[in-house]
Design an enzyme around this catalytic site. Structure first.
Site, PDB file in Angstrom:
ATOM      1  CG  HIS A   1       0.365   6.232  -0.828  1.00 11.01           C
ATOM      2  ND1 HIS A   1      -0.814   6.738  -1.321  1.00 11.01           N
ATOM      3  CD2 HIS A   1       0.053   5.675   0.379  1.00 11.01           C
ATOM      4  CE1 HIS A   1      -1.794   6.519  -0.458  1.00 11.01           C
ATOM      5  NE2 HIS A   1      -1.293   5.865   0.580  1.00 11.01           N
TER       6      HIS A   1
ATOM      7  CG  HIS B   1      -1.694   1.253   1.432  1.00 16.18           C
ATOM      8  ND1 HIS B   1      -3.034   1.368   1.114  1.00 16.18           N
ATOM      9  CD2 HIS B   1      -1.322   2.468   1.926  1.00 16.18           C
ATOM     10  CE1 HIS B   1      -3.444   2.604   1.395  1.00 16.18           C
ATOM     11  NE2 HIS B   1      -2.426   3.286   1.909  1.00 16.18           N
ATOM     12  CD  GLU B   2       1.743   3.489   3.743  1.00 13.13           C
ATOM     13  OE1 GLU B   2       1.916   4.563   3.141  1.00 13.13           O
ATOM     14  OE2 GLU B   2       0.757   3.296   4.473  1.00 13.13           O
TER      15      GLU B   2
ATOM     16  CD  GLU C   1      -4.806   6.516   1.710  1.00 10.25           C
ATOM     17  OE1 GLU C   1      -4.888   5.308   2.008  1.00 10.25           O
ATOM     18  OE2 GLU C   1      -3.803   7.206   1.966  1.00 10.25           O
TER      19      GLU C   1
ATOM     20  CG  ASP D   1      -8.647  11.148   6.389  1.00  6.81           C
ATOM     21  OD1 ASP D   1      -7.407  11.304   6.353  1.00  6.81           O
ATOM     22  OD2 ASP D   1      -9.221  10.137   5.947  1.00  6.81           O
TER      23      ASP D   1
ATOM     24  CG  HIS E   1      -7.202   7.296   5.222  1.00  2.00           C
ATOM     25  ND1 HIS E   1      -6.620   8.534   5.386  1.00  2.00           N
ATOM     26  CD2 HIS E   1      -6.184   6.443   4.958  1.00  2.00           C
ATOM     27  CE1 HIS E   1      -5.316   8.438   5.247  1.00  2.00           C
ATOM     28  NE2 HIS E   1      -5.015   7.176   4.979  1.00  2.00           N
TER      29      HIS E   1
ATOM     30  CE1 TYR F   1      -3.645  10.364   0.513  1.00  2.00           C
ATOM     31  CE2 TYR F   1      -3.542  11.882   2.373  1.00  2.00           C
ATOM     32  CZ  TYR F   1      -3.659  10.594   1.874  1.00  2.00           C
ATOM     33  OH  TYR F   1      -3.811   9.530   2.745  1.00  2.00           O
TER      34      TYR F   1
END
Length: 533
Positions: free
Chosen positions: A205, A201-202, A225, A285, A290, A216
């Site tokens: 990005h 996942h990271e 995301e 957020d 998210h 974002y």
């Protein structure tokens, strides 16, 4: 110096004028000649002077069982660095601090990393290293992408990071900071956040940053995301299919079954329908990135797995899944080729349908599944048989007279000879059998246009070849033939394949239109593109 640009092909890359630097670093210890393009400032080649021997270690990971992994040799044994993938993968120990520069290496004397299951959770570092390698392998082997920047960029991970050192509370997050991966040890909610799907996942990005670069916030941020969750699921399925593919963070969550569910976003208070239950409209957020990512997550799940029901908007849906592999290829093409920073869910629908057509053809099961999956999550209508392309009867309607529509009825190149009726769209064939269509060779492409009724009129034709295999036909040198004719006879043009063309399968696009300005990047109502692989 004049050197080859190794980012493209170490042996046959283009020659560039470059400055040569001799870089000797104390920490981490390294010495290399670095070649920097004199025009662009980009690193085009690295020649390591200090060689670190590659080795294979045995990892007793925290979340993925026993794994073997490439490591490097150093004073005292082996450390979590390797040069077998791109420019390397390196994993460091922040020692519960918040400084990257103060981080140190994990070192094991015998390369059997079994003693790391300790109170400090050092085995989580093995997961971070293994996760980075697995994610690199997935993008390289499945999508032909060489690291997150497609130029072999080094992937560096820092574990045992703590944003507030000394307070006894671990950091409950993981993130990509634009340069490196950072993992906290968790506290009340999470265990160390280095599970395979979180690592993927990271790094996802980072891929997004170097492709669509989705802003974002709000819908674009939710998609940012969502794509990372897609890569978390895809990498986990690729490397560990026995895990719960459709749950994100199930290995690290101590409180809930998972952080997010792609199969049932509502279970973790996310929407599975655009502006449906749990859709967030506030400013927290970054506009709910998210939360509202659940829509893209569920679209991907429906595209891969299928299913039927009625969504939150009262729309009945039925989707025949195409499997996670095909769904991931469509998602990757959508993100890496078509989307831009400000794209929203409507754009994602449009371009994922186009990506399905690009890869599998108009009217394919894949296009139908993608379209119907968007309907399932409340973005657009279900597939109606015509996709997003106007029906043939509308083509050339402005010409008047008895003309119905024109179409490409013949294309040949090498051993490919495609004769077709009025079935406009994409075609997969092969032109690469002997005689070879190789770099430096002269080739002739032939084609003709059919006019079902009336007299042939002037048509403009263009032939593109995606020499660098990036999915775009408008790069310099990729328009190989252009001209015009008012004949239905077979036409031809000759071109030379450049020495910089990448080897392997690529695509050709032939366009015929009554508009001389038509390009490969814009499909018009009078353009009938065909792609030959």
């Amino acid at each position: 110096m004049i050197v080859r640009d190794a980012r493209h092909n170490a042996e046959a890359g283009p020659l560039v004028l470059a400055w040569k630097f001799n870089i000797y670093a104390q920490q981490p210890v390294s010495r290399a000649y670095i070649y920097v393009d004199a025009r662009t400032g980009e690193v085009v080649l690295q020649d390591n002077i200090i060689k670190h021997a590659a080795a294979t270690g045995t990892f007793a990971t925290k979340y993925s069982g026993t794994q073997t992994s490439a490591t490097g040799t150093t004073t005292g044994g082996y450390y979590l660095r390797e040069l077998t993938r791109g420019l390397g993968i390196e994993t460091y120990n922040c020692r519960k601090g918040n400084s990257y520069t103060a981080a140190v290496d994990f070192i094991d004397a015998d390369n059997s990393w079994t003693e790391y299951n300790n109170a400090n959770f050092d085995n989580a570092a093995l997961d971070a290293h293994y996760g980075a390698q697995s994610t690199y392998d997935y993008f390289k082997n499945v999508h032909a992408r060489n690291s997150y920047d497609n130029a072999g960029a080094k992937i560096k991970s820092y574990v045992h990071f703590d944003d507030t050192p000394g307070d006894g509370v671990g950091y409950e997050n993981a993130y990509w900071n634009g340069s490196v991966m950072t993992y906290g040890d968790g506290a009340s909610r999470f265990d160390p956040l280095t599970s395979l799907d979180v690592a993927a996942h990271e790094i996802g990005h980072a891929v997004c940053e170097r492709t669509a670069n989705l802003t974002y916030s709000n819908e674009s941020g939710a998609m940012n995301e969502g794509f990372s969750d897609i890569w978390g699921a895809a990498v986990e399925y690729y490397k560990a299919p026995a895990k719960s593919t459709w749950l994100i963070g199930e290995d690290i969550d101590k409180v809930r079954p998972s952080l997010r569910s792609m199969s049932n976003p509502n279970a973790e208070s996310q929407p599975d329908t655009y502006k449906g239950t749990y859709w967030y409209t506030g400013t927290g957020d970054y506009g709910g990135v998210h939360t509202n990512s659940g829509v893209l997550n569920h679209w991907f799940y429906r595209t891969a797995v299928g299913g039927s029901g009625t969504n939150d908007l009262g729309t009945a849906f039925s989707v025949t899944g195409i499997g996670i592999d095909a769904a991931a290829k469509i998602a990757y093409r959508t993100e890496s080729v078509y989307l831009t920073a400000s794209s929203n869910y409507a754009a994602a629908r449009t371009y994922s349908i186009q990506s399905a057509k690009d890869l599998y053809g108009a009217g394919s099961a894949q296009e139908i599944a993608v379209t119907n999956a968007w309907s399932a999550v409340g973005v657009g209508a279900a597939y109606s048989g015509g996709g997003t392309t106007p029906p043939p009867a509308t083509y050339c309607a402005s010409k008047g007279g008895s003309q119905s529509y024109e179409y490409i009825d013949y294309v040949s190149l090498g051993t490919l000879a495609r004769t077709s009726g009025s079935d406009a769209g994409y075609y997969n064939g092969t032109a690469l059998a002997a005689p070879s269509i190789g770099a430096g060779t002269s080739q002739t492409v032939r084609f003709s246009v059919a006019f079902p009724t009336g007299t042939a009129y002037t048509e403009y034709w263009k032939v593109y070849i995606d020499y660098n295999k990036n999915g775009v036909f408008t790069d310099a040198g990729e328009l190989v033939i252009s001209g015009s004719s008012s004949s239905s006879a077979t036409l031809s043009g000759t071109f030379t394949v450049p020495s910089t063309a990448k080897s392997g399968t690529t695509r050709m696009r032939v366009i015929v239109s009554d508009n001389s300005a038509t390009t490969a990047a814009t499909a018009t109502a009078t353009a009938k593109p065909k792609t030959i692989t």
